[in-house]
Design an enzyme around this catalytic site. Structure first.
Site, PDB file in Angstrom:
ATOM      1  N   SER A  79     -62.960  40.654   5.680  1.00  0.00           N
ATOM      2  CA  SER A  79     -63.948  41.710   5.474  1.00  0.00           C
ATOM      3  C   SER A  79     -63.787  42.802   6.547  1.00  0.00           C
ATOM      4  O   SER A  79     -62.730  43.412   6.648  1.00  0.00           O
ATOM      5  CB  SER A  79     -65.350  41.105   5.459  1.00  0.00           C
ATOM      6  N   ASP A 100     -65.569  38.253  -6.273  1.00  0.00           N
ATOM      7  CA  ASP A 100     -66.019  39.005  -5.099  1.00  0.00           C
ATOM      8  C   ASP A 100     -66.694  40.300  -5.548  1.00  0.00           C
ATOM      9  O   ASP A 100     -66.077  41.135  -6.203  1.00  0.00           O
ATOM     10  CB  ASP A 100     -64.822  39.311  -4.195  1.00  0.00           C
ATOM     11  N   HIS A 109     -66.902  36.415  -1.819  1.00  0.00           N
ATOM     12  CA  HIS A 109     -66.481  37.124  -0.615  1.00  0.00           C
ATOM     13  C   HIS A 109     -66.250  36.189   0.578  1.00  0.00           C
ATOM     14  O   HIS A 109     -65.676  36.611   1.576  1.00  0.00           O
ATOM     15  CB  HIS A 109     -67.525  38.181  -0.246  1.00  0.00           C
TER      16      HIS A 109
END
Length: 253
Positions: free
Chosen positions: A82, A207, A235
């Site tokens: 991320s 995601d 995610h």
């Protein structure tokens, strides 16, 4: 020199792991211990997160410099998740002589959607930025919920993320704000296009933050990028699909 919290477990080829926005390295301690059966796993708290000191300004350059000074080996495989993936791409761009291979986990070189690029809608990030001004805790919970949205066991995963988040005090509001600004404004697509390092991308097909179309867009930029899609993952696949993710990483490395 900025004090950066570092944990090293296992033996073998060094694998550096960078966590995501608002989190800390403890979020994937269980998963890191699995990887440590094969690698020397080096987990760092991003500046201003967990037990690491803040850098000012909280920019990709300053973050990367602080982390590189703290990493206890000269050459390493770099895995970023991320926001950590954005940081990892920037580190590989600026210091390719230290990075042997780059793994982008649920990351996007251009996080925000554009006419020619898949990503998160700008208004989604803007809403988080606005909510941060009045309610930090609610902002963090909403962001965690977005990471598990639509998954069959999302409630259990959300609870795991909450417990991990609460293990350390949250970052300062200015750090959280700057992290969202990095996600909103960074564009590392030219690095991906021109990069000669081995790069692999791991995405979950559920995601909600990194659209699956990102994989095709990245491979159009650079056909040499490796790709692994985790079926049913969102995610945070290190929580929802740890074995599948470990198998993907072992295969890539």
């Amino acid at each position: 020199m900025t004090k950066i919290h570092v944990e090293v477990i296992g033996q073998g080829q060094p694998l550096v792991m960078l966590h995501g926005w608002a989190m800390h390295s403890g979020v994937w301690r269980g998963f890191a211990e699995k990887l440590a059966q094969h690698w020397q796993v080096i987990c760092l708290d991003l500046p201003g997160h967990g037990h690491s000191e803040v850098v000012t300004p909280f920019s990709l350059e300053n973050i990367g410099d602080a982390l590189l000074q703290a990493i206890p080996v000269q050459h390493f495989i770099l895995l970023g998740w991320s926001l950590g993936a954005t940081v990892a791409m920037s580190m590989a761009e600026r210091h390719p002589e230290r990075v042997q291979k780059l793994i982008v986990l649920a990351g996007n070189p251009h996080f925000v959607q554009a006419d020619d690029w898949p990503g998160v809608k700008s208004e989604v990030l803007d809403a988080f930025i606005e909510l941060l001004k009045t309610d930090v805790q609610q902002t963090l919970i909403r962001f965690l919920a977005l990471q598990v949205n639509g998954l069959s066991h999302g409630k259990a995963l959300l609870q795991s993320l909450k417990l991990a988040l609460q293990a350390c005090p949250p970052p300062q509001i200015a750090t959280l704000q700057a992290g969202l600004d990095i996600l909103k404004n960074s564009d590392l697509r030219q690095f991906i296009q021109e990069n000669h390092l081995p790069v692999s991308l791991i995405l979950g097909d559920k995601d909600t933050l990194i659209p699956l179309a990102t994989s095709q867009a990245l491979q159009r930029l650079n056909p040499n990028i490796g790709l692994h899609v985790l079926e049913g993952a969102g995610h945070a696949p290190f929580l929802s699909h740890p074995q599948q993710l470990q198998d993907a990483i072992n295969t890539m490395l």
